[in-house]
Design an enzyme around this catalytic site. Structure first.
Site: not given
Ligand code: F6R
Length: 609
Positions: A2, A27, A74, A98-99, A482, A486, A489, A505, A604
């Site tokens: 928030c 935010r 939020w 907030n919290g 992972e 990262k 990406e 293998h 996102k």
């Molecule tokens: C990686 C990333 C994406 C999401 C994926 C799922 O850094 O951000 O691979 O993890 O698109 O997204 P959510 O978790 O929002 O379902």
């Protein structure tokens, strides 16, 4: 998270407040509101959705006055709605928060017993009523607020005003930030510096357990016992863009650093060491069905899918149930064999990923019990599942997921303990030991953050590589995946994650002195096997970046670069090992000049197939 703002001075407060909230939009929020005091008392305007809705409302129903508070919400308790939006009013008191208040249900019951009617689903409204209750008999706003906050458990920052004390705002905080801006004939309050940077650069930062009484001409700081605290203001020299990122260069870097707090927020109130329980009251409605399940399928996309791979280990080991993992995009179209004794767990930061939502629909069609692990309250996936465990990572702005991942691991671990206890497959003392380790994780991730500058040096040396290989075993194989994701990406370098034992293998053919190989090498049951795999890389000239929780001479000799994270229970090592991998991807991307927060081609929230 928030956004909080407050103003007292000579300008039109609603203009200052809405402008300040706009600078906190980064935010993330789902509703907004302002309250302004004038000759008619305090008036409140609130709206669901973006600030523009609030601005439109303020055109038709303007607020006049030179003191007020504003908030972007939020949602954490209660869905996004006008009734749940802040400010909340109780009697003469109007408040923003907030919290999270952990004991709000007890306090709510107490207030209801006193005849008070609460009109929202939030934990916040309880605080407003408590302050109003404390003001009875002519107690001042600052005293009443002090009495009220001493009764609250959890993390919070609040700002309060009252019809009966015009010209005064009171702020208090335990965890989430509050900054006080000192101006000429005006003073300001905010949850974040950029909100008020336009008005002043002289700021006081409220510390945990402190309160501030703010009028046009003075700010008085006290602690929760009423002792006066004195401190000189600091001059903030950040430009507005840096300020939004909390002084970090990118949101991604900020979010990596937010992980200890995000984990604290996700674990809060969910660990009971004395009884070895992970109380997740949100699962109570499905408790009977949980007691009957005999198989689990986990499904998700991207980073969340990696979290489910780690979750499979947690569930196998703690609940002793068979678990399988599937990409949501595959699961939804493979006519999975499911029945009413199956549990399907979907994991999603946004709660809006189309494929994951499709997986939920498929699971429901087959009659399975569905559980979501989600970060966004009231999101489509959260609403559609039979139950939901929320992670409390706060909004993730950077497109690449960081704090969402580690909080998903925390939620999955809590659930595995809860299920293991429910099915009588984990005894109280074992659970208590594991939960004690889990409780230390925020602190250990905080320590792991200190590796940042060392990882930056390593990143500089490897930033020109064309490919990376990431290796891990067991619960850290998904961590390798992972790490590779990262890097892909953020820096657009090709990277692959592999189980270390599988390297010989096939991928071993890739190894040359040009290939950085990032290896998860914690001192666990398979450590000696990992060392053997590393020797295979070493003998072919590969450049080894090893991450361990216990350095050894052997590892130091084999590895080109060695990073040491704090030690924890081996099942929990993904939390600490992930941190240097996030930094590595971030720093390599910075070296190569990529758009870290918005990498090319990525969104996102992937709401289309
Ligand atoms: C990686 C990333 C994406 C999401 C994926 C799922 O850094 O951000 O691979 O993890 O698109 O997204 P959510 O978790 O929002 O379902």
């Amino acid at each position: 998270m928030c956004g909080i703002v407050g103003y007292v001075g000579y300008r039109e407060a609603s203009d200052v407040l809405v402008g300040a909230l706009r600078r906190l939009e980064y935010r993330g929020y789902d509703s907004a509101g302002v309250a302004v005091l004038n000759g008619r008392g305090i008036e409140v305007r609130r709206c669901v959705g973006k600030l523009v809705n609030l601005e439109k409302l303020l055109i038709t129903e303007p607020l006049r006055g030179a003191i007020g508070i504003g908030h972007t919400r939020w949602a954490t308790h209660g869905r996004p709605s006008e009734e749940n939006a802040h400010p909340h009013r109780a009697g003469n008191v109007v408040l923003i928060h907030n919290g999270i208040i952990e004991n709000y249900l007890e306090l709510k019951a107490e207030l209801t017993a006193k005849g008070r009617t609460l009109s929202s689903e939030t934990d916040t409204e309880v605080i407003a009523h408590l302050v109003d209750e404390e003001m009875k008999g002519g107690v001042s706003l600052v005293h009443a607020t002090r009495n009220a906050v001493r009764r609250l458990l959890g993390s919070f920052s609040i700002v309060v005003m009252s019809d009966t004390e015009p010209g005064r705002l009171v702020a208090a905080k335990t965890a989430t930030p509050i900054v006080l801006g000192l101006g000429e004939r005006e003073n300001l309050i905010a949850s974040d510096i950029p909100a008020i940077l336009e008005y002043t650069r002289d700021m006081l930062f409220l510390e945990d357990g402190e309160m501030a009484e703010v009028t046009r001409d003075a700010i008085v700081l006290t602690d929760f016992e009423g002792n006066v605290r004195q401190r000189a203001p600091k001059r903030v020299t950040w430009d507005p863009v840096t300020a939004q990122k909390g002084g970090y260069k990118h949101f991604l870097q900020k979010e990596i650093h937010e992980q200890p707090q995000a984990l604290i927020d996700t674990l809060r109130g969910r660990i009971r060491l004395e009884t070895g329980d992970a109380p997740l009251a949100e699962l109570d409605p499905i408790d009977d069905r949980l007691g009957k399940i005999d198989r689990i399928t986990l499904s998700a996309c991207g980073t969340a899918w990696h979290a489910t791979l780690v979750g499979k280990f947690f569930l196998n080991q703690l609940a002793r149930l068979p678990a399988e993992v599937d990409y949501a995009s595959e699961f939804r179209y493979r006519a999975p064999v499911l029945g009413e004794r199956d549990l399907v767990i979907v994991v999603s930061q946004s709660g809006e990923t189309a494929d994951t939502l499709g997986a939920v629909e498929e699971a429901k069609r087959a009659g399975a019990l569905t559980l979501a692990i989600c970060n966004v309250l009231d999101s489509s996936i959260a609403r559609r599942c039979d139950a939901v465990i929320y992670t409390h990572a706060g909004p993730e702005i950077s497109v690449a997921s960081t704090k969402a991942f580690t909080t998903q691991l925390a939620a999955l671990f809590l659930f595995a303990v809860r299920l293991g206890r429910r099915l009588d497959r984990l005894d109280a003392s074992q659970a208590s030991v594991l939960l004690a380790h889990l409780r230390n994780i925020p602190q250990l991730t905080e320590q792991a953050l200190s590796l940042e500058s060392r990882v930056a040096q390593i990143a500089r040396r490897h930033a020109n590589a064309q490919d990376f290989l990431y290796l891990g075993r067991g619960v850290n194989y998904p961590v390798a995946l992972e790490g590779a994701l990262k890097l892909k990406e953020l820096s657009y370098i090709h990277a692959e994650g592999y189980p270390a034992g599988e390297m010989k293998h096939g991928p071993i053919a890739l190894i040359t002195d040009q290939l950085p190989v990032v290896v998860m090498a914690p001192k666990d049951d398979v450590y000696s096997k990992t060392i053997s795999n590393l020797k295979e890389v070493e003998s072919r000239g590969g450049r080894i970046i090893a991450i361990t929780d216990e350095p050894s001479d052997e590892l130091e000799r084999i590895a080109t670069d060695l990073l040491v994270v704090p030690k924890t229970h081996s099942l929990l090592s993904p939390f600490t090992l992930t941190i240097p991998l996030q930094f590595l991807a971030y720093q390599v991307a910075v070296e190569r000049g990529s758009d870290v927060d918005q990498p090319r081609n990525l969104a996102k929230s992937v709401t289309v197939e």
